[in-house]
Write a protein that holds these residues in place. Structure first.
Motif, PDB file in Angstrom:
ATOM      1  N   THR A   1     -44.133  -7.026  10.489  1.00  0.00           N
ATOM      2  CA  THR A   1     -43.346  -6.549   9.349  1.00  0.00           C
ATOM      3  C   THR A   1     -41.879  -6.478   9.756  1.00  0.00           C
ATOM      4  O   THR A   1     -41.544  -5.915  10.800  1.00  0.00           O
ATOM      5  N   VAL A   2     -41.026  -7.079   8.941  1.00  0.00           N
ATOM      6  CA  VAL A   2     -39.590  -7.035   9.203  1.00  0.00           C
ATOM      7  C   VAL A   2     -38.895  -6.372   8.026  1.00  0.00           C
ATOM      8  O   VAL A   2     -39.376  -6.428   6.887  1.00  0.00           O
ATOM      9  N   GLU A   3     -37.762  -5.761   8.304  1.00  0.00           N
ATOM     10  CA  GLU A   3     -37.010  -5.066   7.261  1.00  0.00           C
ATOM     11  C   GLU A   3     -35.641  -5.689   7.123  1.00  0.00           C
ATOM     12  O   GLU A   3     -34.990  -6.025   8.108  1.00  0.00           O
TER      13      GLU A   3
ATOM     14  N   GLN B   1     -35.652  -3.691   2.204  1.00  0.00           N
ATOM     15  CA  GLN B   1     -36.924  -4.272   1.800  1.00  0.00           C
ATOM     16  C   GLN B   1     -37.734  -4.644   3.035  1.00  0.00           C
ATOM     17  O   GLN B   1     -37.173  -4.998   4.079  1.00  0.00           O
ATOM     18  N   THR B   2     -39.063  -4.555   2.926  1.00  0.00           N
ATOM     19  CA  THR B   2     -39.929  -4.940   4.038  1.00  0.00           C
ATOM     20  C   THR B   2     -40.722  -6.189   3.667  1.00  0.00           C
ATOM     21  O   THR B   2     -41.086  -6.395   2.493  1.00  0.00           O
ATOM     22  N   TYR B   3     -40.991  -7.010   4.657  1.00  0.00           N
ATOM     23  CA  TYR B   3     -41.723  -8.256   4.464  1.00  0.00           C
ATOM     24  C   TYR B   3     -42.770  -8.371   5.570  1.00  0.00           C
ATOM     25  O   TYR B   3     -42.445  -8.276   6.758  1.00  0.00           O
ATOM     26  N   THR B   4     -44.016  -8.579   5.187  1.00  0.00           N
ATOM     27  CA  THR B   4     -45.092  -8.790   6.155  1.00  0.00           C
ATOM     28  C   THR B   4     -45.385 -10.280   6.221  1.00  0.00           C
ATOM     29  O   THR B   4     -45.713 -10.908   5.190  1.00  0.00           O
TER      30      THR B   4
END
Length: 551
Positions: free
Chosen positions: A26-28, A32-35
């Motif tokens: 998971t990156v931010e 916003q976060t993105y998996t």
């Protein structure tokens, strides 16, 4: 601060990985976060949202492709699920006011030490040229090279000669193939070259090519224009030209092209026609004597201060990667804006690599006729490529694709960043000369060497060349400063790379800081204070463009 992801423009819908990312990670970014649904290699991109088939992919705030299949949020953007696509463009008047970067004030009044020519131009080097008008004379040119270079002190002695001697000794000693392959060859380093007889002449350069005879008359005319660009170039002190006599590229055409570029041409120029002179020995003796006399005259010129407005910088990229458009290219774009703010000239070329950003560039043209010409040249070039089964969409190389540039539009959007933000003051067709200060668009192929060859012919007395994969490209008469997009490349190929902009990716430096640093370096190169890698390695690449053949 070091980041692991980057969104280039607020309107983009994909994110660039600045480091290798793993499936499930998971990156931010921007709250916003993105998996990630799969591994994303550094330099590649992942989706910020779900993309249905046909959905637009946007980077640098331009359309760079469309989804060929459904792409999950957090999924990889790759050649299997995205195809090249660009927006159409139109001619319109949209000239917003432009101001040079405020940091240009730091360089006000600065000079470089160059070679002043009678026509007011200033060179960053001082070379004598020996040129064949037709490939039939290439052998005679090679003979002249053998006769001149070593004894005049321009030969470069490399370590490989001593390594060859080691291999010969091993062979004579009866060593096996395996033993030879595993042998530790002793490097003695470069041997000392002879002292230059003419210390103010940087070298004698030989522009071999395979043209001039058959082919189209258009190619012969273009070749003569290209060669005239080198002869009239501020880095050229004079030239010896060998002609057979019966070829399409006639000496009279060359002289006409020289006059177009410099009506009051005053450099020493010797044109020798073999079919008029007679025997080869007579031709070669005369060529040697005249070249030697020309070198005596060339040696009388010395470096003197000149304003930075006398610099004309060519912009080039080759072996590009997914970092090119976010580190090295925008950095030299800022350098371009600085130089233009100081009254200098900049050349942006490689028209196949401006595909998708035509609207921005036509909007930046100060003269509507230049906007029309740019549109015409781009469309005609692409149509000719399609006619032979290709097209701009086929421009990315396997190396480009492997390192994140999966469509020509992605490659182009990043490549165009080399041109900074300044207005376009002129648009030129190959191989016309630059006559106006500011940003010039020059029609050339995306091929690194053909484009660099053309930029120098049009007047670039220094070239800034960005690379993400590594390339040794140089030029016979203009220094080609090689700039790495990433630190790994800079450290791995330090023998061919001059400057590192991986510092931008790592968060250690801003684009603006890197741009200023590059201009400082360029001033030292232009003054002869720094010998760049391509010059030190004798990388004298020269390839004329045959229209309609190369992409």
């Amino acid at each position: 601060m070091k980041r692991n992801v980057l969104k280039i423009h607020p309107n983009d819908n994909v994110i660039v990985a600045l480091a290798d990312l793993s499936k499930g990670q998971t990156v931010e970014l921007d709250g916003q976060t993105y998996t990630l649904t799969e591994d994303i290699a550094a330099k590649h991109k992942f989706a910020m949202q779900d993309f249905e088939v046909g959905a637009e992919i946007r980077m640098y705030n331009v359309l760079v492709g469309k989804a060929q299949s459904f792409i999950n949020k957090g999924g990889s953007i790759n050649i299997f699920n995205v195809k090249h696509a660009v927006d159409s463009f139109e001619l319109r008047e949209n000239h917003a006011a432009w101001e040079a970067p405020s940091s240009a004030a730091k360089f006000e009044g600065r000079t470089f030490n160059g070679y002043h020519r009678a026509n007011g131009s200033v060179g960053t080097a001082n070379y004598w040229l020996v040129i064949p008008l037709v490939f039939c004379e290439n052998r005679n040119i090679e003979v002249l090279r053998e006769a001149l270079v070593d004894d005049l002190g321009y030969a470069r002695k490399h370590e490989y000669q001593s390594q060859t001697h080691d291999l010969i000794s091993l062979y004579k000693a009866g060593k096996t193939v395996e033993e030879i392959l595993q042998a530790d060859l002793q490097s003695q380093g470069e041997k000392d070259a002879k002292q230059k007889l003419f210390p103010n002449v940087d070298g004698v350069k030989f522009l071999l090519h395979d043209g001039g005879c058959g082919g189209t008359r258009q190619d012969a005319q273009a070749l003569c224009g290209l060669l005239a660009g080198y002869i009239t170039h501020p880095n050229c002190a004079g030239a010896t030209v060998l002609s057979l006599g019966c070829q399409n590229a006639q000496a009279s055409i060359l002289q006409e092209e020289i006059a177009k570029r410099d009506a009051d041409f005053k450099k020493p120029l010797y044109i020798l026609e073999q079919q008029n002179i007679g025997t080869e020995s007579e031709l070669m003796s005369l060529a040697l004597k005249q070249t030697f006399v020309g070198l005596i005259e060339a040696n009388q010129n010395t470096r003197k201060p000149a304003p930075l407005s006398k610099l004309c910088i060519g912009l080039e990229c080759g072996g590009s990667d997914g970092f090119s458009g976010i580190s090295a290219n925008p950095a030299i774009g800022y350098t371009s804006d600085l130089l233009i703010g100081l009254g200098g000239s900049v050349i942006l070329a490689e028209f196949p690599e401006l595909c998708g950003v035509e609207q921005e560039l036509t909007d930046r043209c100060l003269d509507p006729e230049d906007a029309k010409l740019f549109s015409h040249l781009v469309n005609t070039y692409n149509d000719r490529a399609k006619a032979v089964g290709s097209g701009f969409d086929m421009n990315p190389s396997p190396g480009n694709i492997k390192d994140g540039l999966i469509t020509d539009a992605i490659k182009s959007a990043g490549a165009a960043k080399k041109g900074g933000t300044s207005p376009v003051t002129s648009v030129l067709d190959y191989p016309e000369p630059v006559k106006k200060a500011g940003l010039t668009l020059l029609c050339t192929p995306g091929n690194d060497v053909e484009s660099t060859t053309a930029e120098v012919a049009s007047g670039a007395n220094l070239v800034l060349f960005t690379t993400g994969l590594g390339t040794p490209t140089g030029n016979p008469i203009a220094p080609v400063v090689k700039i790495a997009t990433n630190t790994k490349l800079f450290e791995k190929m330090s023998d061919i790379i001059d400057i590192n902009t991986g510092t931008i990716i790592e968060g250690e430096e801003t684009i603006e800081e890197a741009g200023e640093r590059i201009l400082e370096y360029a001033i030292k190169v232009a003054s002869g204070e720094i010998e760049i890698c391509a010059v030190r390695n004798g990388q004298d690449d020269f390839i004329p463009w045959k229209r309609g053949v190369s992409l």
